[in-house]
Design a protein around this motif. Sequence first.
Motif, PDB file in Angstrom:
ATOM      1  N   ASN A   2      16.670 156.771   5.538  1.00  0.00           N
ATOM      2  CA  ASN A   2      15.406 156.868   6.273  1.00  0.00           C
ATOM      3  C   ASN A   2      15.648 156.632   7.766  1.00  0.00           C
ATOM      4  O   ASN A   2      16.337 155.677   8.140  1.00  0.00           O
ATOM      5  N   THR A   3      15.056 157.506   8.574  1.00  0.00           N
ATOM      6  CA  THR A   3      15.154 157.343  10.032  1.00  0.00           C
ATOM      7  C   THR A   3      13.752 157.428  10.618  1.00  0.00           C
ATOM      8  O   THR A   3      13.083 158.474  10.519  1.00  0.00           O
ATOM      9  N   TRP A   4      13.312 156.313  11.193  1.00  0.00           N
ATOM     10  CA  TRP A   4      12.007 156.259  11.877  1.00  0.00           C
ATOM     11  C   TRP A   4      12.269 156.175  13.381  1.00  0.00           C
ATOM     12  O   TRP A   4      13.101 155.405  13.839  1.00  0.00           O
ATOM     13  N   ASN A   5      11.510 156.989  14.146  1.00  0.00           N
ATOM     14  CA  ASN A   5      11.662 156.956  15.605  1.00  0.00           C
ATOM     15  C   ASN A   5      10.287 157.145  16.237  1.00  0.00           C
ATOM     16  O   ASN A   5       9.587 158.122  15.959  1.00  0.00           O
ATOM     17  N   THR A   6       9.898 156.204  17.063  1.00  0.00           N
ATOM     18  CA  THR A   6       8.603 156.265  17.746  1.00  0.00           C
ATOM     19  C   THR A   6       8.743 155.709  19.149  1.00  0.00           C
ATOM     20  O   THR A   6       9.687 154.955  19.431  1.00  0.00           O
ATOM     21  N   GLY A   7       7.809 156.096  20.031  1.00  0.00           N
ATOM     22  CA  GLY A   7       7.878 155.578  21.391  1.00  0.00           C
ATOM     23  C   GLY A   7       6.992 156.339  22.361  1.00  0.00           C
ATOM     24  O   GLY A   7       6.295 157.293  21.998  1.00  0.00           O
ATOM     25  N   PHE A   8       7.045 155.888  23.610  1.00  0.00           N
ATOM     26  CA  PHE A   8       6.262 156.477  24.696  1.00  0.00           C
ATOM     27  C   PHE A   8       7.209 157.087  25.729  1.00  0.00           C
ATOM     28  O   PHE A   8       8.298 156.564  25.967  1.00  0.00           O
ATOM     29  N   SER A   9       6.733 158.158  26.359  1.00  0.00           N
ATOM     30  CA  SER A   9       7.518 158.796  27.413  1.00  0.00           C
ATOM     31  C   SER A   9       6.623 159.023  28.626  1.00  0.00           C
ATOM     32  O   SER A   9       5.418 159.313  28.493  1.00  0.00           O
ATOM     33  N   ARG A  19      14.177 162.053   6.450  1.00  0.00           N
ATOM     34  CA  ARG A  19      14.755 161.617   5.169  1.00  0.00           C
ATOM     35  C   ARG A  19      16.026 162.417   4.921  1.00  0.00           C
ATOM     36  O   ARG A  19      16.011 163.658   4.913  1.00  0.00           O
ATOM     37  N   SER A  20      17.117 161.736   4.752  1.00  0.00           N
ATOM     38  CA  SER A  20      18.405 162.380   4.509  1.00  0.00           C
ATOM     39  C   SER A  20      18.533 162.764   3.039  1.00  0.00           C
ATOM     40  O   SER A  20      18.311 161.934   2.143  1.00  0.00           O
ATOM     41  N   ILE A  21      18.860 164.001   2.805  1.00  0.00           N
ATOM     42  CA  ILE A  21      19.110 164.459   1.423  1.00  0.00           C
ATOM     43  C   ILE A  21      20.551 164.199   1.024  1.00  0.00           C
ATOM     44  O   ILE A  21      20.842 163.730  -0.080  1.00  0.00           O
ATOM     45  N   GLU A  22      21.466 164.479   1.913  1.00  0.00           N
ATOM     46  CA  GLU A  22      22.887 164.225   1.672  1.00  0.00           C
ATOM     47  C   GLU A  22      23.466 163.651   2.954  1.00  0.00           C
ATOM     48  O   GLU A  22      23.389 164.263   4.023  1.00  0.00           O
ATOM     49  N   LEU A  23      24.044 162.435   2.838  1.00  0.00           N
ATOM     50  CA  LEU A  23      24.614 161.783   4.005  1.00  0.00           C
ATOM     51  C   LEU A  23      25.902 162.469   4.420  1.00  0.00           C
ATOM     52  O   LEU A  23      26.600 163.080   3.606  1.00  0.00           O
ATOM     53  N   GLN A  24      26.227 162.348   5.701  1.00  0.00           N
ATOM     54  CA  GLN A  24      27.464 162.926   6.216  1.00  0.00           C
ATOM     55  C   GLN A  24      28.671 162.154   5.665  1.00  0.00           C
ATOM     56  O   GLN A  24      28.628 160.926   5.495  1.00  0.00           O
ATOM     57  N   SER A  84      14.267 152.783  13.589  1.00  0.00           N
ATOM     58  CA  SER A  84      14.496 152.047  12.336  1.00  0.00           C
ATOM     59  C   SER A  84      15.335 152.909  11.403  1.00  0.00           C
ATOM     60  O   SER A  84      15.003 154.082  11.163  1.00  0.00           O
ATOM     61  N   LEU A  85      16.451 152.325  10.891  1.00  0.00           N
ATOM     62  CA  LEU A  85      17.327 152.990   9.924  1.00  0.00           C
ATOM     63  C   LEU A  85      17.358 152.158   8.664  1.00  0.00           C
ATOM     64  O   LEU A  85      17.581 150.934   8.710  1.00  0.00           O
ATOM     65  N   SER A  86      17.137 152.785   7.519  1.00  0.00           N
ATOM     66  CA  SER A  86      17.138 152.037   6.248  1.00  0.00           C
ATOM     67  C   SER A  86      17.541 152.970   5.124  1.00  0.00           C
ATOM     68  O   SER A  86      17.475 154.199   5.248  1.00  0.00           O
ATOM     69  N   ASN A  87      17.962 152.324   3.997  1.00  0.00           N
ATOM     70  CA  ASN A  87      18.332 153.062   2.789  1.00  0.00           C
ATOM     71  C   ASN A  87      17.346 152.736   1.690  1.00  0.00           C
ATOM     72  O   ASN A  87      16.686 151.689   1.694  1.00  0.00           O
ATOM     73  N   GLY A  88      17.222 153.648   0.776  1.00  0.00           N
ATOM     74  CA  GLY A  88      16.335 153.425  -0.348  1.00  0.00           C
ATOM     75  C   GLY A  88      15.001 154.118  -0.154  1.00  0.00           C
ATOM     76  O   GLY A  88      14.907 155.169   0.499  1.00  0.00           O
ATOM     77  N   PRO A  89      13.932 153.532  -0.706  1.00  0.00           N
ATOM     78  CA  PRO A  89      12.599 154.142  -0.584  1.00  0.00           C
ATOM     79  C   PRO A  89      12.172 154.268   0.883  1.00  0.00           C
ATOM     80  O   PRO A  89      12.714 153.620   1.770  1.00  0.00           O
ATOM     81  N   MET A  90      11.163 155.059   1.068  1.00  0.00           N
ATOM     82  CA  MET A  90      10.726 155.421   2.418  1.00  0.00           C
ATOM     83  C   MET A  90      10.309 154.211   3.249  1.00  0.00           C
ATOM     84  O   MET A  90      10.659 154.113   4.432  1.00  0.00           O
ATOM     85  N   PHE A  91       9.562 153.293   2.684  1.00  0.00           N
ATOM     86  CA  PHE A  91       9.039 152.157   3.432  1.00  0.00           C
ATOM     87  C   PHE A  91       9.792 150.851   3.145  1.00  0.00           C
ATOM     88  O   PHE A  91       9.313 149.768   3.474  1.00  0.00           O
ATOM     89  N   LYS A  92      10.977 150.949   2.557  1.00  0.00           N
ATOM     90  CA  LYS A  92      11.733 149.745   2.240  1.00  0.00           C
ATOM     91  C   LYS A  92      12.604 149.343   3.432  1.00  0.00           C
ATOM     92  O   LYS A  92      13.269 150.174   4.035  1.00  0.00           O
ATOM     93  N   ASP A  93      12.553 148.055   3.737  1.00  0.00           N
ATOM     94  CA  ASP A  93      13.392 147.480   4.796  1.00  0.00           C
ATOM     95  C   ASP A  93      13.208 148.194   6.138  1.00  0.00           C
ATOM     96  O   ASP A  93      14.164 148.445   6.875  1.00  0.00           O
ATOM     97  N   VAL A  94      11.949 148.557   6.472  1.00  0.00           N
ATOM     98  CA  VAL A  94      11.675 149.187   7.757  1.00  0.00           C
ATOM     99  C   VAL A  94      11.662 148.105   8.846  1.00  0.00           C
ATOM    100  O   VAL A  94      10.858 147.177   8.794  1.00  0.00           O
ATOM    101  N   GLU A  95      12.560 148.206   9.777  1.00  0.00           N
ATOM    102  CA  GLU A  95      12.642 147.235  10.869  1.00  0.00           C
ATOM    103  C   GLU A  95      12.983 147.989  12.157  1.00  0.00           C
ATOM    104  O   GLU A  95      14.044 148.601  12.275  1.00  0.00           O
ATOM    105  N   PHE A  96      12.049 147.988  13.100  1.00  0.00           N
ATOM    106  CA  PHE A  96      12.216 148.748  14.337  1.00  0.00           C
ATOM    107  C   PHE A  96      12.977 147.945  15.377  1.00  0.00           C
ATOM    108  O   PHE A  96      12.738 146.763  15.576  1.00  0.00           O
ATOM    109  N   SER A  97      13.875 148.646  16.066  1.00  0.00           N
ATOM    110  CA  SER A  97      14.631 148.047  17.168  1.00  0.00           C
ATOM    111  C   SER A  97      14.325 148.834  18.442  1.00  0.00           C
ATOM    112  O   SER A  97      14.443 150.071  18.455  1.00  0.00           O
TER     113      SER A  97
END
Length: 463
Positions: A118-125, A94-99, A313-326
Amino acid sequence: MTIRKQRLTLLLSGLLVLGIPAFAQSQVGTPLEFAAAPHSDTIPISREECIDIALSQSPTIRIADMEVKRVNYSKRETIGNLLPQIGFSLSYQRSIELQTIRMNMGGQSQKLKMGSDNTWNTGFSLSLPIIAPTLWKAISISDTQIAQNLESARSSRLELINQVNKAYYALMLAISSKEVIRQNYDIARYTAEIYRKQFEQGTASEYDVLRSEVQMKNIEPSLLDADISVRQCQLSLNVLMGIDDALNFYPSVSMEDMQKDMYGYLLETKSLAGNSSLRSLELQQKLAKQNVAMKKLAWLPTLGASFNVNWLSLSNGPMFKDVEFSPYSSLGVSLSVPIFSGGTKWYQMKQAQVQQAELALQRENLVNSLNMQVDLALDNINRQVKQIDSSKEGVRQAKKAHDIMLKSFQIGAASYLQLQDSELANSSAQLSYLQAIYNYLVSTSELDLLLGKDSAIQVNKPK
């Protein structure tokens, strides 16, 4: 299941589970043979059964077996490092202050915010070593370490067998010696009764009565000491077997029986192949040689492969808003070539080589020392065999002399002092004979330990 193992199972189950005292066998034998069991709750047991119980109950043996299992698991851990390593990860930021960046647009400077709330990152290695020389060598080193622990377990068993043997022989000696002292006491009591009757009839003086009774009283402390010695030997044997101290065992054979069979001990070969110390040192040499080889392999390159599958997944606003994984993925190969490390690998290899040379010298010294110990043990055993023959003849002569003196005393042809001298000589001869048998038995047990005779034990690898 063998007859010995069946009897051992019944013995343990009857004693430790049911708590029912076994019956005692009564024996009547010659003065040098084993006497009857001193109490009704004592249990006859053979030396082989004592060894079986000790090997199954000893905490030292259990620890040695567990150490073998531990090293076996360590080998499996090394093998596991050669297999693909698969992992899963999930992270949130969760970003407190954007660059903020500043850009010139149309001659004017503008500020722009970059990034997302919001930055979500998941995966397998997945990673897989393709060329890993040190890992390959580590597997063979693990095999050697397992062999070392197996030998350590075998050494513990051999040492325990030797301790049980000596404790069993000590108990036999204590019981037989007690019987000799008891016979001496009975003779002294018999003599005192004769003098008492003669004094009542007026044919002996009061001094003769007092002297004979004092002689009888002087033997009583030795008889009590013999009782204590027997009990101490029983307790020592119980400790080695891991059995409750309340249980009393006595040998199922006598010292006389052991003497009859002892000349069957033959040394087929003086080979040191079974010596545990030598085998352990040879395994250390093998491990040192493998360690030198591993140090040399440290100069070789290593090659590994990796594969990653991730979703972002990158999104703005609440934590679970507009979560879309690529999804995104990558495949890579990494090659590592050691070029220069300040000479550390070189000196590590030199240390391993010096250690290998030291172990070679230690083995040479150990072999010379063991050969000398075996020769001395054999010479000692041969001397003890001669001592047994000499002592046995001494017992025969002392007994005959005592019988003659006793009859002479009974008819008044010998004095009390002469009778005492014959009693002392007879007792000393019997005790020396028993001690010679004990020394021989202990020496053969020590020689078996030195040569690493393991026919009585089975060291099984853990599954």
